[in-house]
Enzyme design. Structure first.
Site, PDB file in Angstrom:
ATOM      1  N   GLU A  73       0.833  -1.205   0.000  1.00 47.00           N
ATOM      2  CA  GLU A  73       0.000   0.000   0.000  1.00 47.00           C
ATOM      3  C   GLU A  73       0.867   1.254   0.000  1.00 47.00           C
ATOM      4  O   GLU A  73       1.902   1.292   0.652  1.00 47.00           O
ATOM      5  CB  GLU A  73      -0.873  -0.001   1.255  1.00 47.00           C
ATOM      6  N   TYR A 101      -6.845   7.045   0.084  1.00 43.05           N
ATOM      7  CA  TYR A 101      -7.623   8.217  -0.331  1.00 43.05           C
ATOM      8  C   TYR A 101      -7.912   9.072   0.901  1.00 43.05           C
ATOM      9  O   TYR A 101      -8.718   8.692   1.751  1.00 43.05           O
ATOM     10  CB  TYR A 101      -8.935   7.716  -0.930  1.00 43.05           C
ATOM     11  N   HIS A 151      -8.354   3.461  -3.331  1.00 42.97           N
ATOM     12  CA  HIS A 151      -9.289   3.593  -2.210  1.00 42.97           C
ATOM     13  C   HIS A 151     -10.231   4.773  -2.513  1.00 42.97           C
ATOM     14  O   HIS A 151      -9.846   5.724  -3.190  1.00 42.97           O
ATOM     15  CB  HIS A 151      -8.547   3.895  -0.911  1.00 42.97           C
ATOM     16  N   ARG A 196     -15.974   4.105   4.257  1.00 42.67           N
ATOM     17  CA  ARG A 196     -16.730   5.248   4.782  1.00 42.67           C
ATOM     18  C   ARG A 196     -15.785   6.419   5.005  1.00 42.67           C
ATOM     19  O   ARG A 196     -16.103   7.555   4.702  1.00 42.67           O
ATOM     20  CB  ARG A 196     -17.398   4.863   6.114  1.00 42.67           C
ATOM     21  N   GLY A 197     -14.602   6.143   5.595  1.00 42.41           N
ATOM     22  CA  GLY A 197     -13.705   7.233   6.009  1.00 42.41           C
ATOM     23  C   GLY A 197     -13.962   7.555   7.458  1.00 42.41           C
ATOM     24  O   GLY A 197     -14.991   7.167   8.033  1.00 42.41           O
ATOM     25  N   ALA A 210     -20.130   2.727   4.692  1.00 42.45           N
ATOM     26  CA  ALA A 210     -19.485   2.246   3.461  1.00 42.45           C
ATOM     27  C   ALA A 210     -20.430   1.400   2.609  1.00 42.45           C
ATOM     28  O   ALA A 210     -20.321   1.388   1.379  1.00 42.45           O
ATOM     29  CB  ALA A 210     -18.231   1.450   3.821  1.00 42.45           C
ATOM     30  N   TYR A 227     -12.401  -5.338  10.452  1.00 42.12           N
ATOM     31  CA  TYR A 227     -11.668  -5.057  11.687  1.00 42.12           C
ATOM     32  C   TYR A 227     -11.665  -6.294  12.591  1.00 42.12           C
ATOM     33  O   TYR A 227     -12.630  -6.530  13.328  1.00 42.12           O
ATOM     34  CB  TYR A 227     -12.330  -3.855  12.400  1.00 42.12           C
ATOM     35  N   GLN A 257      -7.868  -4.439   8.902  1.00 37.47           N
ATOM     36  CA  GLN A 257      -6.990  -3.490   9.575  1.00 37.47           C
ATOM     37  C   GLN A 257      -5.792  -4.295  10.082  1.00 37.47           C
ATOM     38  O   GLN A 257      -5.882  -5.508  10.270  1.00 37.47           O
ATOM     39  CB  GLN A 257      -7.768  -2.881  10.753  1.00 37.47           C
TER      40      GLN A 257
END
Ligand code: FAD
Length: 289
Positions: free
Chosen positions: A17, A49, A77, A107-108, A125, A145, A176
């Site tokens: 990444e 992103y 992303h 979602r962010g 999301a 997660y 994550q």
């Protein structure tokens, strides 16, 4: 190329990444790091992103450059919480025009202390996933997660929400970071029991810098095993020793994941080409499949 085909292939998938620069001044140095990682010919690369307060302006251009120049499949992303439907459409149009076929629908993070409000275009999301599916043509990934998302009251609630996201159209998930593989195995067992069947790419972060990890852990709630704390205590003040120990720890985690049949590992390489290179070298025979 669609990432689902890479993740589901018999060969183990190892990907990296990168995050885009926060300003145009840093563009060149990050472009160089991205190119050095691309030259390793990873299974794919993903480009974040607007993560951690960074910009979202360069995600598509950096991803497109990597794909065009090095023929490495990419995933862009895309987060939605602070976007309008029109803004999302524009991003999807730009991805399509640039030949990007894979998107990680997120979602962010919410501004601290806020909750999604009814008037916003997006709240979760899963709404973005459904919209991208309707738009068509993309392989869609989502985040998950293994220790529960930090805002969730319980893991069961988080898994129920994850199921909605997968049903909306996620073809695979990426976790994550975690530092104890048993957390991943246990999570996998629970989501399968809940009826979530898509592949789960394991996200691994080689920790090479103590300050950085303290901040990330405070934000994400990721648990640090005692074995890892000893490494931080002993080598944290010595950057070169910490880098070596962090790479060795991450390598050991990845070997164990592949040995246990995990199909794909995504490395949070944080724009650090030398870390990506070492990890890839350490696994060179294993990832031949
Ligand atoms: P969601 O899946 O929407 O979940 C967010 C929370 O809402 C969870 O607690 C969930 O249980 C809950 N929830 C979901 N649906 C519902 C529902 N219908 N009703 C009630 N509650 C619900 N951030 C960036 O800004 N840019 C990036 O590039 C980026 N890349 C990432 C990559 C990975 C692999 C991961 C794991 C995270 C990444 N993040 C990134 C961080 C991510 O944006 C945050 O963790 C964010 O807080 C949650 O995003 P999500 O897509 O998982 O949200």
């Amino acid at each position: 190329m669609k990432l689902i085909d890479i993740i589901e292939a018999p060969k183990p998938s190892l990907s990296f990444e990168i995050f885009p620069p926060k300003s145009s001044a840093a563009y060149e140095s990050i472009q160089k790091a991205a190119e050095a990682i691309a030259q390793l010919s990873p299974s794919y690369m993903s480009v974040t992103y607007g993560a951690g307060g960074g910009t979202s302006a360069y995600t598509v251009s950096i991803a497109a450059e990597i794909q065009k120049k090095f023929n490495v499949p990419v995933m862009a992303h895309l987060s939605c919480i602070s976007s309008t439907r029109e803004g999302v459409r524009q991003q999807l149009d730009a991805m399509r025009q640039n030949g990007i076929e894979n998107v990680l629908a997120l979602r962010g993070d919410l501004p601290s202390g806020t909750l999604p409000e009814p008037g916003w275009d997006y709240h979760y999301a899963s709404e973005l996933v459904a919209e991208i599916r309707e738009y068509g043509g993309f392989c869609i990934g989502g985040a998950c997660y293994p220790e529960g998302h930090i805002e969730s009251a319980s893991q069961a609630e988080d898994i129920a929400n994850l199921k909605k996201k997968v049903e909306a159209g996620c073809e695979f998930l990426t976790t994550q970071m975690f530092f104890d593989n048993n957390i991943y195995y246990n999570f996998l067992y629970k989501i399968r029991e809940a009826g979530i069947q898509v592949p789960v790419v394991a996200g691994i972060m080689p920790v090479t810098n103590v300050k950085q990890i303290s901040r990330i852990i405070a934000l994400s709630g990721t648990a640090l095993p005692q074995r890892f704390r000893y490494i931080l205590d002993r080598f944290g003040h010595n950057p070169e020793a910490m880098k070596q120990a962090g790479i060795a720890y991450a390598t050991e985690q990845i070997v164990d994941l592949f040995a246990n049949g995990v199909p794909a590992v995504h490395v949070y390489s944080m724009n650090n080409a030398s870390v990506a290179q070492k990890i890839q070298e350490n696994l060179s025979e294993i990832i031949k499949g």
